[in-house]
Structures are given as C-alpha cells and as structure tokens.
Design a protein around this motif. Sequence first.
Motif, PDB file in Angstrom:
ATOM      1  N   ALA A 109      68.977  22.285  48.257  1.00 53.46           N
ATOM      2  CA  ALA A 109      70.150  21.639  48.853  1.00 53.46           C
ATOM      3  C   ALA A 109      71.424  22.022  48.118  1.00 53.46           C
ATOM      4  O   ALA A 109      72.484  22.189  48.730  1.00 53.46           O
ATOM      5  CB  ALA A 109      69.963  20.120  48.841  1.00 53.46           C
ATOM      6  N   ALA A 110      71.335  22.181  46.803  1.00 52.48           N
ATOM      7  CA  ALA A 110      72.528  22.536  46.022  1.00 52.48           C
ATOM      8  C   ALA A 110      73.035  23.922  46.337  1.00 52.48           C
ATOM      9  O   ALA A 110      74.198  24.243  46.056  1.00 52.48           O
ATOM     10  CB  ALA A 110      72.220  22.415  44.536  1.00 52.48           C
ATOM     11  N   SER A 111      72.198  24.778  46.926  1.00 60.49           N
ATOM     12  CA  SER A 111      72.615  26.142  47.239  1.00 60.49           C
ATOM     13  C   SER A 111      73.388  26.242  48.542  1.00 60.49           C
ATOM     14  O   SER A 111      73.973  27.290  48.823  1.00 60.49           O
ATOM     15  CB  SER A 111      71.384  27.055  47.321  1.00 60.49           C
ATOM     16  OG  SER A 111      70.585  26.715  48.455  1.00 60.49           O
ATOM     17  N   ARG A 112      73.373  25.183  49.341  1.00 57.94           N
ATOM     18  CA  ARG A 112      74.062  25.233  50.636  1.00 57.94           C
ATOM     19  C   ARG A 112      75.576  25.283  50.430  1.00 57.94           C
ATOM     20  O   ARG A 112      76.132  24.476  49.668  1.00 57.94           O
ATOM     21  CB  ARG A 112      73.709  24.031  51.489  1.00 57.94           C
ATOM     22  CG  ARG A 112      72.224  23.858  51.812  1.00 57.94           C
ATOM     23  CD  ARG A 112      71.693  25.037  52.591  1.00 57.94           C
ATOM     24  NE  ARG A 112      71.136  26.089  51.751  1.00 57.94           N
ATOM     25  CZ  ARG A 112      70.812  27.292  52.187  1.00 57.94           C
ATOM     26  NH1 ARG A 112      71.034  27.615  53.453  1.00 57.94           N
ATOM     27  NH2 ARG A 112      70.295  28.175  51.372  1.00 57.94           N
ATOM     28  N   PRO A 113      76.279  26.181  51.102  1.00 62.87           N
ATOM     29  CA  PRO A 113      77.725  26.319  50.855  1.00 62.87           C
ATOM     30  C   PRO A 113      78.548  25.117  51.306  1.00 62.87           C
ATOM     31  O   PRO A 113      79.631  24.886  50.768  1.00 62.87           O
ATOM     32  CB  PRO A 113      78.094  27.576  51.659  1.00 62.87           C
ATOM     33  CG  PRO A 113      77.022  27.702  52.695  1.00 62.87           C
ATOM     34  CD  PRO A 113      75.778  27.179  52.059  1.00 62.87           C
ATOM     35  N   HIS A 114      78.053  24.354  52.277  1.00 64.71           N
ATOM     36  CA  HIS A 114      78.823  23.214  52.778  1.00 64.71           C
ATOM     37  C   HIS A 114      78.240  21.871  52.327  1.00 64.71           C
ATOM     38  O   HIS A 114      78.528  20.839  52.940  1.00 64.71           O
ATOM     39  CB  HIS A 114      78.878  23.252  54.310  1.00 64.71           C
ATOM     40  CG  HIS A 114      79.510  24.495  54.862  1.00 64.71           C
ATOM     41  ND1 HIS A 114      80.852  24.777  54.681  1.00 64.71           N
ATOM     42  CD2 HIS A 114      78.998  25.542  55.557  1.00 64.71           C
ATOM     43  CE1 HIS A 114      81.133  25.932  55.263  1.00 64.71           C
ATOM     44  NE2 HIS A 114      80.025  26.425  55.801  1.00 64.71           N
ATOM     45  N   MET A 115      77.425  21.884  51.285  1.00 58.90           N
ATOM     46  CA  MET A 115      76.836  20.647  50.793  1.00 58.90           C
ATOM     47  C   MET A 115      77.925  19.742  50.197  1.00 58.90           C
ATOM     48  O   MET A 115      78.851  20.217  49.527  1.00 58.90           O
ATOM     49  CB  MET A 115      75.779  20.958  49.732  1.00 58.90           C
ATOM     50  CG  MET A 115      75.135  19.725  49.112  1.00 58.90           C
ATOM     51  SD  MET A 115      74.413  18.595  50.309  1.00 58.90           S
ATOM     52  CE  MET A 115      73.185  19.653  51.079  1.00 58.90           C
ATOM     53  N   ARG A 116      77.809  18.447  50.465  1.00 64.71           N
ATOM     54  CA  ARG A 116      78.746  17.465  49.924  1.00 64.71           C
ATOM     55  C   ARG A 116      78.149  16.840  48.671  1.00 64.71           C
ATOM     56  O   ARG A 116      77.035  16.329  48.701  1.00 64.71           O
ATOM     57  CB  ARG A 116      79.037  16.389  50.964  1.00 64.71           C
ATOM     58  CG  ARG A 116      79.671  16.920  52.247  1.00 64.71           C
ATOM     59  CD  ARG A 116      79.817  15.819  53.268  1.00 64.71           C
ATOM     60  NE  ARG A 116      80.370  16.328  54.521  1.00 64.71           N
ATOM     61  CZ  ARG A 116      80.515  15.594  55.615  1.00 64.71           C
ATOM     62  NH1 ARG A 116      80.137  14.325  55.625  1.00 64.71           N
ATOM     63  NH2 ARG A 116      81.020  16.129  56.708  1.00 64.71           N
ATOM     64  N   PHE A 117      78.898  16.896  47.596  1.00 67.02           N
ATOM     65  CA  PHE A 117      78.423  16.381  46.317  1.00 67.02           C
ATOM     66  C   PHE A 117      79.107  15.056  45.992  1.00 67.02           C
ATOM     67  O   PHE A 117      80.226  14.786  46.427  1.00 67.02           O
ATOM     68  CB  PHE A 117      78.678  17.398  45.203  1.00 67.02           C
ATOM     69  CG  PHE A 117      77.925  18.682  45.380  1.00 67.02           C
ATOM     70  CD1 PHE A 117      76.605  18.781  44.988  1.00 67.02           C
ATOM     71  CD2 PHE A 117      78.540  19.788  45.964  1.00 67.02           C
ATOM     72  CE1 PHE A 117      75.906  19.969  45.165  1.00 67.02           C
ATOM     73  CE2 PHE A 117      77.847  20.980  46.134  1.00 67.02           C
ATOM     74  CZ  PHE A 117      76.524  21.061  45.728  1.00 67.02           C
ATOM     75  N   VAL A 118      78.417  14.251  45.215  1.00 61.82           N
ATOM     76  CA  VAL A 118      78.948  12.952  44.790  1.00 61.82           C
ATOM     77  C   VAL A 118      79.757  13.155  43.522  1.00 61.82           C
ATOM     78  O   VAL A 118      79.245  13.738  42.545  1.00 61.82           O
ATOM     79  CB  VAL A 118      77.796  11.959  44.537  1.00 61.82           C
ATOM     80  CG1 VAL A 118      78.339  10.623  44.038  1.00 61.82           C
ATOM     81  CG2 VAL A 118      76.974  11.765  45.807  1.00 61.82           C
ATOM     82  N   PRO A 119      81.015  12.714  43.473  1.00 64.31           N
ATOM     83  CA  PRO A 119      81.799  12.863  42.248  1.00 64.31           C
ATOM     84  C   PRO A 119      81.164  12.108  41.079  1.00 64.31           C
ATOM     85  O   PRO A 119      80.662  10.991  41.255  1.00 64.31           O
ATOM     86  CB  PRO A 119      83.165  12.261  42.618  1.00 64.31           C
ATOM     87  CG  PRO A 119      83.211  12.309  44.109  1.00 64.31           C
ATOM     88  CD  PRO A 119      81.802  12.139  44.577  1.00 64.31           C
ATOM     89  N   VAL A 120      81.181  12.702  39.936  1.00 60.71           N
ATOM     90  CA  VAL A 120      80.592  12.081  38.743  1.00 60.71           C
ATOM     91  C   VAL A 120      81.550  11.020  38.210  1.00 60.71           C
ATOM     92  O   VAL A 120      82.722  11.315  37.950  1.00 60.71           O
ATOM     93  CB  VAL A 120      80.295  13.142  37.674  1.00 60.71           C
ATOM     94  CG1 VAL A 120      79.726  12.487  36.425  1.00 60.71           C
ATOM     95  CG2 VAL A 120      79.330  14.182  38.219  1.00 60.71           C
ATOM     96  N   LYS A 121      81.068   9.821  38.046  1.00 57.73           N
ATOM     97  CA  LYS A 121      81.898   8.724  37.550  1.00 57.73           C
ATOM     98  C   LYS A 121      82.051   8.818  36.035  1.00 57.73           C
ATOM     99  O   LYS A 121      81.141   9.241  35.319  1.00 57.73           O
ATOM    100  CB  LYS A 121      81.285   7.366  37.919  1.00 57.73           C
ATOM    101  CG  LYS A 121      81.322   7.038  39.402  1.00 57.73           C
ATOM    102  CD  LYS A 121      80.764   5.652  39.651  1.00 57.73           C
ATOM    103  CE  LYS A 121      80.902   5.250  41.110  1.00 57.73           C
ATOM    104  NZ  LYS A 121      80.159   6.149  42.023  1.00 57.73           N
ATOM    105  N   THR A 122      83.205   8.396  35.567  1.00 53.07           N
ATOM    106  CA  THR A 122      83.443   8.328  34.130  1.00 53.07           C
ATOM    107  C   THR A 122      82.786   7.070  33.565  1.00 53.07           C
ATOM    108  O   THR A 122      82.400   6.162  34.304  1.00 53.07           O
ATOM    109  CB  THR A 122      84.942   8.309  33.830  1.00 53.07           C
ATOM    110  OG1 THR A 122      85.516   7.094  34.373  1.00 53.07           O
ATOM    111  CG2 THR A 122      85.645   9.506  34.448  1.00 53.07           C
ATOM    112  N   ALA A 123      82.683   7.035  32.247  1.00 51.34           N
ATOM    113  CA  ALA A 123      82.112   5.849  31.605  1.00 51.34           C
ATOM    114  C   ALA A 123      82.974   4.622  31.864  1.00 51.34           C
ATOM    115  O   ALA A 123      82.469   3.500  32.009  1.00 51.34           O
ATOM    116  CB  ALA A 123      81.963   6.096  30.100  1.00 51.34           C
ATOM    117  N   GLU A 124      84.303   4.815  31.925  1.00 54.86           N
ATOM    118  CA  GLU A 124      85.203   3.687  32.195  1.00 54.86           C
ATOM    119  C   GLU A 124      84.978   3.138  33.597  1.00 54.86           C
ATOM    120  O   GLU A 124      84.991   1.909  33.806  1.00 54.86           O
ATOM    121  CB  GLU A 124      86.658   4.132  32.019  1.00 54.86           C
ATOM    122  CG  GLU A 124      87.080   4.414  30.580  1.00 54.86           C
ATOM    123  CD  GLU A 124      86.485   5.720  30.056  1.00 54.86           C
ATOM    124  OE1 GLU A 124      86.039   6.559  30.889  1.00 54.86           O
ATOM    125  OE2 GLU A 124      86.455   5.907  28.828  1.00 54.86           O
TER     126      GLU A 124
END
Length: 365
Positions: A109-124
């Motif tokens: 799934a990570a190789s798909r060019p149009h895959m939507r990723f979840v932004p990584v949250k900061t510790a705060e």
Amino acid sequence: MSEITPSSVARVGVDLSKRVYHVHAVDLAGRTVLAKALSVERFFAWCASLPSGCLVAMEACGGAHYVARRLRLLSLDARLIAGHFVTPYRRAGRSGKNDANDAAAICEAASRPHMRFVPVKTAEQQGQLAVHRLREGYKAERTALINRIRGLLAEFGMVFAQSPEALRKVLAGVIEDAGNELPGVARLALQRAHLHWIDIELQMAWCDERIAAHVRADARAQKAAALLGIGPTTASALVASVGDLSQFANARQFGAWLGLVPSQNSSGGKASLGRITKRGDDYLRTLLIQGAKSAVMSASKRSDRISQWLVQLKERVGWQKTVVALANKNARILWAVLTREQPFDANHVPERPAARYNMRAQATT
C-alpha cells in the motif's frame, strides 16, 4: 539479518504489536528481502542500518505515532496508513489476516503513488489528546454511575427526575433521611457512590481547566473558538488532532476527512447521495455536530448572515440536516481561517469564482 545489506532495502512495511514487530522489506525491484518478526529492540537496531530516507510504513494504531517519531530521528521516511486503506492490498484477502500478510499489505500500500498517509502527531499533540481522552472516559463513567445510583434507589421505591442535577440535589438528603426504608448497608453504599460522583466531577473540572489553558495559549485554537458552535473543547481537540490544516488541499477535502459529506453510490452519470460517511475522527466529528446543535437552536436570536441561513435551512430541510450542514460549514470555515490567516466573520460574503460567473453571464446573454 547478516545477509541483508542496508542498501538493498528500498521500502519496509511493519505490522506493529506490543512486543513483536513483523517486518516485510523489499528492494527497488519489489523483491522481498526480509519477512521476519523482530522484537522491539532488534527492530530499532535494524532500522538504524537502513539507508537515510528509506520509506518505513505502518498502520495508524496505538503507539504508531511514537514509533514514527523515533524512526524519523534515524533519518527514515516513516509514514502511517489508515487500516482501511491497507486491507485491499492483502493478497490472501479478508480470510487470510495474519501479521505477515498485514506487513506485506502495508508495504504494498505504501508504494501506491496516490496513497493517503496519516500525519504523524507530535508528542505535544498527543499530550493534549490525553486530556480529552480522560475527559471522555470520566463522562462515560459518570453516566454509568448515575444510572447505577438510580437503579439502587428504584429498588426501594425512590424514583426521581431524569436530570442529573435533580438527582444531585436530593441524593444527600435521601442518604441521611431516616424516614425511608433504606437499610444501613445500602446507605453506606450510596454514600460511597455519591463521593465517587463528586470525585469524577473534580477530575472533569481539572480536564476542563487544562483544555481552557490550551486554548488560551494557542492562537490557532483561539481562532477556532470564535466560530459559531465551536467552544474551547472543540477548538482544543481540533488543534491537537489535526495540527496543520494545510495538509488538506482545500476545505472540501477537510470536510470529507471528517466524514461530514454524503456517501455516494453513483453510476452511469446519475448521482445518488446517501447519509454522511462518518469517516475520520469520531470524537472531533461528534464535537462539531454537538456544537452545531447549540448554534442551530439559538440561530433565531442572532442577526448575522450564517444564523439567518440556518433559520431558512431549518425550515426547508429540517433540524437534523441543518445541524450536519452547519458542522460541515464550520469544518470548511476552520480550514479557511487557519490556512489563510484570516479572522472569522459571520457576515463574510465569499467571492463568486470568476470563471463560473463569466459562464453564467454568457449563458444569459
């Protein structure tokens, strides 16, 4: 792992668990170079040998944000994928779910060019969300406790109004009243339940204080709280959950991410719309809808442009659809306010797109 050189790995899919991470790594040609379960310590030691910028993908689950932050400190491109985007890439289908297949599906799934990723949250961000999660837990615990107290009192023929405030006013008196038939052990039990109720209220008050402090300290939360139907709790949850709204291309995309747009079952050029999709963050969507209910109820008392629109819309489509429409509108306004650095104006009149306006003018002439 000695036969695997760091340069041979181009992409990694990781299925996370509490004590064991299952890894599926491929090279530039897509050939599998490693498919193995590693302990947490061995996993991070192995990741330290990967080439800088190597893509490491995981499902967005408990602990995934921490793992992603730690991998980014190793100069790796750590990304998170929502679970429902991974399922279609599992080669064994729904009936073949296991850790190895999940890791391979994540890698694919990570190789798909149009895959939507979840932004990584900061510790705060996660720290602020911890307060919100505790508050929601206390709310559920309080509701259960109130229902438990009502059930115990009903066993002795004492039934009171449904409002928690009505029960709160009479509970202490009922416990102390010697005229009812409550036995001594029941009075002691109800007394402890009453003290527990008070303690829960104190814990919720502390959570509300922390949320209010977050809003006062964050300029984005203050801008969000200025909207109709958005209070400190929603504003704080928005900033902590989403962070940078510029990750969404436009306001419509943000509303769709929250699940506030109609589901579609369209075909053959015929549009067929259903109920809202309810995707995305359930907690944030619930807060937006609850705040919209309050704004719709009091819309007739205000004279601004949005409130007058709510009054007219309620008469035309009904209460429930108006509430969802305002929640969706608030989501779009939030995107505009927080990405364009503009203050909220309830009487704002959006500019008509020039291209569409010219087309309509030509059609009338």
